[in-house]
Every structure is written in C-alpha cells, then in structure tokens.
Design a protein around this motif. Structure first.
Motif, PDB file in Angstrom:
ATOM      1  N   GLN A  86      15.964  12.505 -19.192  1.00 19.14           N
ATOM      2  CA  GLN A  86      16.991  12.709 -20.029  1.00 19.14           C
ATOM      3  C   GLN A  86      17.062  11.327 -21.056  1.00 19.14           C
ATOM      4  O   GLN A  86      17.666  11.579 -22.343  1.00 19.14           O
ATOM      5  CB  GLN A  86      18.282  13.134 -19.414  1.00 19.14           C
ATOM      6  CG  GLN A  86      18.174  14.341 -18.412  1.00 19.14           C
ATOM      7  CD  GLN A  86      17.605  15.579 -19.520  1.00 19.14           C
ATOM      8  OE1 GLN A  86      18.250  15.773 -20.429  1.00 19.14           O
ATOM      9  NE2 GLN A  86      16.901  16.249 -19.017  1.00 19.14           N
ATOM     10  N   THR A  87      16.838  10.137 -20.720  1.00 22.55           N
ATOM     11  CA  THR A  87      17.205   9.040 -21.390  1.00 22.55           C
ATOM     12  C   THR A  87      15.729   8.255 -21.501  1.00 22.55           C
ATOM     13  O   THR A  87      15.783   7.374 -21.076  1.00 22.55           O
ATOM     14  CB  THR A  87      17.949   8.238 -20.624  1.00 22.55           C
ATOM     15  OG1 THR A  87      17.682   7.579 -19.173  1.00 22.55           O
ATOM     16  CG2 THR A  87      19.488   8.820 -20.457  1.00 22.55           C
ATOM     17  N   PRO A  88      14.754   8.680 -22.336  1.00 17.28           N
ATOM     18  CA  PRO A  88      13.398   8.149 -22.301  1.00 17.28           C
ATOM     19  C   PRO A  88      13.302   6.822 -22.904  1.00 17.28           C
ATOM     20  O   PRO A  88      12.787   5.793 -22.645  1.00 17.28           O
ATOM     21  CB  PRO A  88      12.487   9.197 -23.174  1.00 17.28           C
ATOM     22  CG  PRO A  88      13.395  10.074 -23.931  1.00 17.28           C
ATOM     23  CD  PRO A  88      14.624  10.056 -23.124  1.00 17.28           C
ATOM     24  N   VAL A  89      14.349   6.508 -23.870  1.00 15.97           N
ATOM     25  CA  VAL A  89      14.661   5.325 -24.506  1.00 15.97           C
ATOM     26  C   VAL A  89      15.118   4.217 -23.696  1.00 15.97           C
ATOM     27  O   VAL A  89      14.450   3.088 -23.550  1.00 15.97           O
ATOM     28  CB  VAL A  89      15.344   5.321 -25.757  1.00 15.97           C
ATOM     29  CG1 VAL A  89      15.654   4.037 -26.354  1.00 15.97           C
ATOM     30  CG2 VAL A  89      14.855   6.331 -26.714  1.00 15.97           C
ATOM     31  N   GLN A  90      16.059   4.498 -22.874  1.00 17.47           N
ATOM     32  CA  GLN A  90      16.447   3.748 -21.779  1.00 17.47           C
ATOM     33  C   GLN A  90      15.676   3.444 -20.648  1.00 17.47           C
ATOM     34  O   GLN A  90      15.527   2.166 -20.159  1.00 17.47           O
ATOM     35  CB  GLN A  90      17.826   4.285 -21.334  1.00 17.47           C
ATOM     36  CG  GLN A  90      19.172   4.282 -22.410  1.00 17.47           C
ATOM     37  CD  GLN A  90      19.139   5.532 -23.324  1.00 17.47           C
ATOM     38  OE1 GLN A  90      18.303   6.096 -23.298  1.00 17.47           O
ATOM     39  NE2 GLN A  90      20.478   5.725 -23.777  1.00 17.47           N
ATOM     40  N   ASP A  91      14.975   4.332 -20.435  1.00 19.56           N
ATOM     41  CA  ASP A  91      13.971   4.278 -19.480  1.00 19.56           C
ATOM     42  C   ASP A  91      12.832   3.291 -19.984  1.00 19.56           C
ATOM     43  O   ASP A  91      12.347   2.408 -18.991  1.00 19.56           O
ATOM     44  CB  ASP A  91      13.240   5.500 -19.095  1.00 19.56           C
ATOM     45  CG  ASP A  91      14.101   6.595 -18.442  1.00 19.56           C
ATOM     46  OD1 ASP A  91      15.029   6.091 -17.837  1.00 19.56           O
ATOM     47  OD2 ASP A  91      13.626   7.579 -18.055  1.00 19.56           O
ATOM     48  N   GLN A  92      12.440   3.302 -21.051  1.00 20.17           N
ATOM     49  CA  GLN A  92      11.398   2.430 -21.672  1.00 20.17           C
ATOM     50  C   GLN A  92      11.661   1.096 -21.613  1.00 20.17           C
ATOM     51  O   GLN A  92      11.228   0.129 -21.337  1.00 20.17           O
ATOM     52  CB  GLN A  92      10.918   2.900 -22.607  1.00 20.17           C
ATOM     53  CG  GLN A  92       9.656   2.200 -23.439  1.00 20.17           C
ATOM     54  CD  GLN A  92       8.803   2.972 -24.223  1.00 20.17           C
ATOM     55  OE1 GLN A  92       9.198   2.972 -25.552  1.00 20.17           O
ATOM     56  NE2 GLN A  92       7.582   3.438 -23.841  1.00 20.17           N
ATOM     57  N   GLN A  93      13.075   1.015 -22.073  1.00 22.50           N
ATOM     58  CA  GLN A  93      13.620  -0.293 -22.420  1.00 22.50           C
ATOM     59  C   GLN A  93      13.853  -1.123 -20.969  1.00 22.50           C
ATOM     60  O   GLN A  93      13.362  -2.281 -20.738  1.00 22.50           O
ATOM     61  CB  GLN A  93      15.122  -0.424 -22.730  1.00 22.50           C
ATOM     62  CG  GLN A  93      15.311  -0.167 -24.376  1.00 22.50           C
ATOM     63  CD  GLN A  93      16.436   0.500 -24.773  1.00 22.50           C
ATOM     64  OE1 GLN A  93      17.368   0.790 -24.045  1.00 22.50           O
ATOM     65  NE2 GLN A  93      16.748   0.233 -26.083  1.00 22.50           N
ATOM     66  N   ALA A  94      14.053  -0.400 -19.811  1.00 23.68           N
ATOM     67  CA  ALA A  94      14.300  -0.755 -18.508  1.00 23.68           C
ATOM     68  C   ALA A  94      12.853  -1.292 -17.951  1.00 23.68           C
ATOM     69  O   ALA A  94      12.655  -2.295 -17.258  1.00 23.68           O
ATOM     70  CB  ALA A  94      15.028   0.143 -17.582  1.00 23.68           C
ATOM     71  N   GLN A  95      11.817  -0.406 -18.342  1.00 29.02           N
ATOM     72  CA  GLN A  95      10.512  -0.315 -17.854  1.00 29.02           C
ATOM     73  C   GLN A  95       9.771  -1.876 -18.341  1.00 29.02           C
ATOM     74  O   GLN A  95       9.254  -2.569 -17.764  1.00 29.02           O
ATOM     75  CB  GLN A  95       9.623   0.907 -18.103  1.00 29.02           C
ATOM     76  CG  GLN A  95       9.944   1.810 -17.295  1.00 29.02           C
ATOM     77  CD  GLN A  95       9.493   3.118 -17.624  1.00 29.02           C
ATOM     78  OE1 GLN A  95       8.968   3.124 -18.948  1.00 29.02           O
ATOM     79  NE2 GLN A  95       9.548   4.184 -17.144  1.00 29.02           N
ATOM     80  N   ILE A  96      10.105  -2.168 -19.829  1.00 32.68           N
ATOM     81  CA  ILE A  96       9.447  -3.341 -20.509  1.00 32.68           C
ATOM     82  C   ILE A  96      10.258  -4.568 -19.800  1.00 32.68           C
ATOM     83  O   ILE A  96       9.524  -5.429 -19.601  1.00 32.68           O
ATOM     84  CB  ILE A  96       9.764  -3.174 -21.846  1.00 32.68           C
ATOM     85  CG1 ILE A  96       9.084  -2.070 -22.548  1.00 32.68           C
ATOM     86  CG2 ILE A  96       9.446  -4.519 -22.380  1.00 32.68           C
ATOM     87  CD1 ILE A  96       9.287  -1.624 -23.897  1.00 32.68           C
ATOM     88  N   GLU A  97      11.402  -4.380 -19.549  1.00 33.94           N
ATOM     89  CA  GLU A  97      12.192  -5.784 -19.047  1.00 33.94           C
ATOM     90  C   GLU A  97      11.758  -5.854 -17.519  1.00 33.94           C
ATOM     91  O   GLU A  97      11.438  -6.995 -17.220  1.00 33.94           O
ATOM     92  CB  GLU A  97      13.699  -5.140 -18.997  1.00 33.94           C
ATOM     93  CG  GLU A  97      14.399  -5.256 -20.201  1.00 33.94           C
ATOM     94  CD  GLU A  97      15.813  -4.689 -20.254  1.00 33.94           C
ATOM     95  OE1 GLU A  97      16.290  -4.163 -19.242  1.00 33.94           O
ATOM     96  OE2 GLU A  97      16.478  -4.515 -21.434  1.00 33.94           O
ATOM     97  N   ALA A  98      11.257  -4.809 -16.637  1.00 32.64           N
ATOM     98  CA  ALA A  98      10.796  -5.253 -15.490  1.00 32.64           C
ATOM     99  C   ALA A  98       9.489  -5.658 -15.563  1.00 32.64           C
ATOM    100  O   ALA A  98       9.047  -6.355 -14.798  1.00 32.64           O
ATOM    101  CB  ALA A  98      10.712  -3.631 -14.792  1.00 32.64           C
ATOM    102  N   MET A  99       8.427  -5.398 -16.397  1.00 37.73           N
ATOM    103  CA  MET A  99       7.518  -5.681 -16.746  1.00 37.73           C
ATOM    104  C   MET A  99       7.393  -7.123 -17.038  1.00 37.73           C
ATOM    105  O   MET A  99       6.625  -8.196 -16.407  1.00 37.73           O
ATOM    106  CB  MET A  99       6.810  -4.937 -17.929  1.00 37.73           C
ATOM    107  CG  MET A  99       6.251  -3.620 -17.648  1.00 37.73           C
ATOM    108  SD  MET A  99       5.549  -2.873 -18.977  1.00 37.73           S
ATOM    109  CE  MET A  99       5.235  -1.214 -18.433  1.00 37.73           C
ATOM    110  N   ILE A 100       8.745  -7.661 -17.951  1.00 43.48           N
ATOM    111  CA  ILE A 100       8.746  -9.206 -18.136  1.00 43.48           C
ATOM    112  C   ILE A 100       8.812  -9.972 -16.943  1.00 43.48           C
ATOM    113  O   ILE A 100       8.620 -10.856 -16.401  1.00 43.48           O
ATOM    114  CB  ILE A 100       9.681  -9.242 -19.109  1.00 43.48           C
ATOM    115  CG1 ILE A 100       9.485  -8.539 -20.606  1.00 43.48           C
ATOM    116  CG2 ILE A 100      10.159 -10.814 -19.618  1.00 43.48           C
ATOM    117  CD1 ILE A 100      10.402  -8.623 -21.581  1.00 43.48           C
TER     118      ILE A 100
END
Length: 368
Positions: A86-100
């Motif tokens: 339901q929240t793809p933008v927030q999901d992607q933001q969190a995923q990028i932060e985890a990658m960092i």
C-alpha cells in the motif's frame, strides 16, 4: 507500415556505452557542469543495491532477475529489492536507506516516485555511494551520477506515428479520424516525456483537423493514468465511450503509453461493442504481443530489458574501474544536467514482430 531496422541488440556488441538522443528539451553537451561522474571507483566484489518500483509489470520482474544474474556474473554482490504494498514510495525509501546502511557501494534506482527520493539520494551521496537512475529520471536533485534508459521522447514519437499509420491502414485514408489520448502516471517522470514525444507528431494533425479528439481531453493532466493501473485506464475509457461514442460516433484510434493500459482500453472498447480501434503500446508484454499477432492491439515498443540491464552492469563496471562512460549526454532533472545513457527503442507491429523478437525465447514463438 515501414519500420526502422531492429538495431537495439546490435548495441550490445559495442565496446563502451552507446549514446543516443534527440528531441525538444534535451540540448546541450556533457561537460564540467554536468552532475555526477566517477569518483575513484569501488571494490570489484562491491555490494550493488537495486531498488525497483513494483512487480505489476512483467518487465520489472524480468529486470530484477536479470540484475541478480548479471551482477553476480560481473563479480558484484547484488541486493535487489522491490517496493510494493500500500505504500510503495515509503517502502522504497526504507529499502534505499537499508542499502546504504548495509554497505552498498552503488545503488541503481528504478523509482517508485521520481519526485520523492531526494533525501535518500542525498544520504547515499553523503556516504560516497554511486547512484544510477534506471529507466526513470529522479527529479530535482543534483545527487544522481548517471541516468540510463531507452530514449523515452523517441518512444513517444514512435507511438504517435504508429497511431497515424495504423488508422490509415485499418480504416483507410480519410479526411479525419476520431481519437482519444492516454498518458502515464503523474508520479512517473517518464510519463510527460512519452506524451510530449507523441504530441510532437500528433499536435499538427489535431490543429489542422485531421485528428479529432472527440472528448476534448488533450492536456497531460486530463489524460493521466494514476499508478499505471489497468483498472484506472479502463474506467476512464468506459467514461469516454459513454460520454462521446454511445451515439454511434466512430472511434478510430487511442494513444496508449504502454501495453497494460492498451489492453484495458481495448477491453473497454470491446465491452461497448465498438469496432476495434488502433491502440498503441510499449514494453512488449507477452499478452500484448499475442494481441498484436491476432490483429487487435496495433503496436508496441521493444525496449529490450536484457540489453538495458546489461548496459547498466557495464556502466557499473566502468565506474568500478574509476572511469567515466564516453559521450554521456546531459538531461535536465530540474536541479542539474544529469549525464545520461540513452538506448534506441524500436516500434513493433504485426509486420515486423518476427524480425524484432527473433532472438527472444519468450516472444519469438508468439510470432510464428
């Protein structure tokens, strides 16, 4: 209809990264003012983050699988993630932060929303991480090293011309044709580029009366399809038909920006009992290739995901070596001129489908 030769696969044999570009709004030359660039390379076995927007398109699913295989073959450690729910933008933001946090040395981003990642991209650059915008140009940030995609303005040009050619072929030469226009999701920076490319071909014909947009809906905002969802396109098409074509007015063609929406538009027209209009598309999805071969959907665009992923991995290898790709062309994202690698799309109709897909094990059997 005359079609361009299938040249995309040939690009894969070129040493170095192949550049192409044309169209309004993309003038200039790469140079000292361009953002990004190699910053000394990274480890040969570096962790590479790949953030993709969703699994609603078969091409995004294919891209994820290809990134895993191609990155591993190149010696990198892939970390491929899909946004969703339901929240793809927030999901992607969190995923990028985890990658960092997990030590990625480069991150490839197919943005869920091209206007909502500036903070994450800033954090990546602060950590010394290379950032590549994949397929969709992330907007309003200087912190993108490179953008790699097919030439999306040219995609629109090809779609606009296919609409004209298809209507002449299917309905014969007429003084005027009735059409409707669809564009992509307003949170995707590619959507206006596709639309502008198409309108560069169609607007003159609208102005001189050759094309009649019966609904009068010709602006990007009126034609948009939120989230690229088929149900949104079909609902709008149902409303357009009810409001403008239920009295027997003929519908000759519909500009559709991709295959998923094209099939929804065709379903709406069929449900209403209309003669099959000429409908464009993009992405070479299996069901749309079947539809083209059956004489329903008129055209799609081949943007070979295998080639785009391979060129992205090649770009990563270039950056890993501390080098820069040759002749990168700048594209304005609202904050900077981003060095961009643009590959050439190919229009596909029933006439040339067998040639275009000859080397594609999934699509070639559909054209036999």
């Amino acid at each position: 209809m005359k079609t361009p030769l299938f040249r995309a696969i040939a690009l894969a044999t070129v040493a170095g990264v192949v550049l192409a570009g044309c169209g309004t709004g993309r003038e200039g030359a790469a140079g000292d003012e361009a953002a990004g660039g190699a910053e000394g390379g990274f480890d040969a076995d570096a962790r590479i983050g790949v953030a993709l927007p969703d699994k609603t398109s078969e091409n995004w699913v294919l891209a994820g699988d290809l990134f895993v295989d191609d990155l591993e073959e190149a010696g990198f450690t892939p970390d491929v993630q899909y946004a969703g729910g339901q929240t793809p933008v927030q999901d992607q933001q969190a995923q990028i932060e985890a990658m960092i946090s997990n030590g990625a040395q480069a991150i490839v981003i197919g943005a869920a929303d091209t206007g909502q990642l500036a903070s994450q991209v800033q954090a990546a650059k602060d950590a010394g991480i290379q950032v590549i915008a994949y397929d969709r140009l992330i907007q309003d940030t200087e912190n993108i090293d490179y953008y790699i995609a097919f030439d999306n303005y040219q995609v629109g040009e090809l779609q606009g011309q296919a609409l004209l050619d298809g209507m002449a072929e299917r309905f014969g030469e007429q003084d005027s044709y009735n059409i409707e226009l669809f564009s992509g999701s307003p949170d995707d920076s590619n959507a206006p580029v596709f639309f502008e490319g198409a309108m560069s071909v169609l607007q003159e014909k609208i102005d001189d009366g050759t094309l009649n947009v019966v609904s009068g809906q010709t602006e990007l905002s009126a034609t948009a399809t939120q989230d690229w969802l088929a149900e949104n396109a079909q609902e709008r098409m149902d409303n357009l038909i009810q409001g403008n074509y239920s009295d027997g007015t003929e519908l000759h063609g519909v500009l559709s920006p991709n295959d998923t929406l094209a099939r929804a538009i065709l379903a709406s027209a069929s449900d209403a009992g209309l003669e099959t209009p000429v409908v464009t598309g993009q992405d070479s999805e299996v069901e749309s290739v079947r539809s083209i071969m059956a004489g329903e959907q008129y055209s799609t665009i081949s943007k070979d995901t295998r080639l785009l992923v391979a060129q992205t991995v090649e770009l990563l290898q270039t950056l890993q070596a501390g080098e820069e790709p040759a002749d990168a062309e700048p594209m304005d994202n609202g904050a900077a001129e981003i060095p961009s690698v643009l590959l050439e799309p190919v229009i596909v109709t029933q006439e040339n489908a067998a040639e275009v897909y000859a080397d594609d094990p999934n699509l070639a059997p559909l054209t036999e």
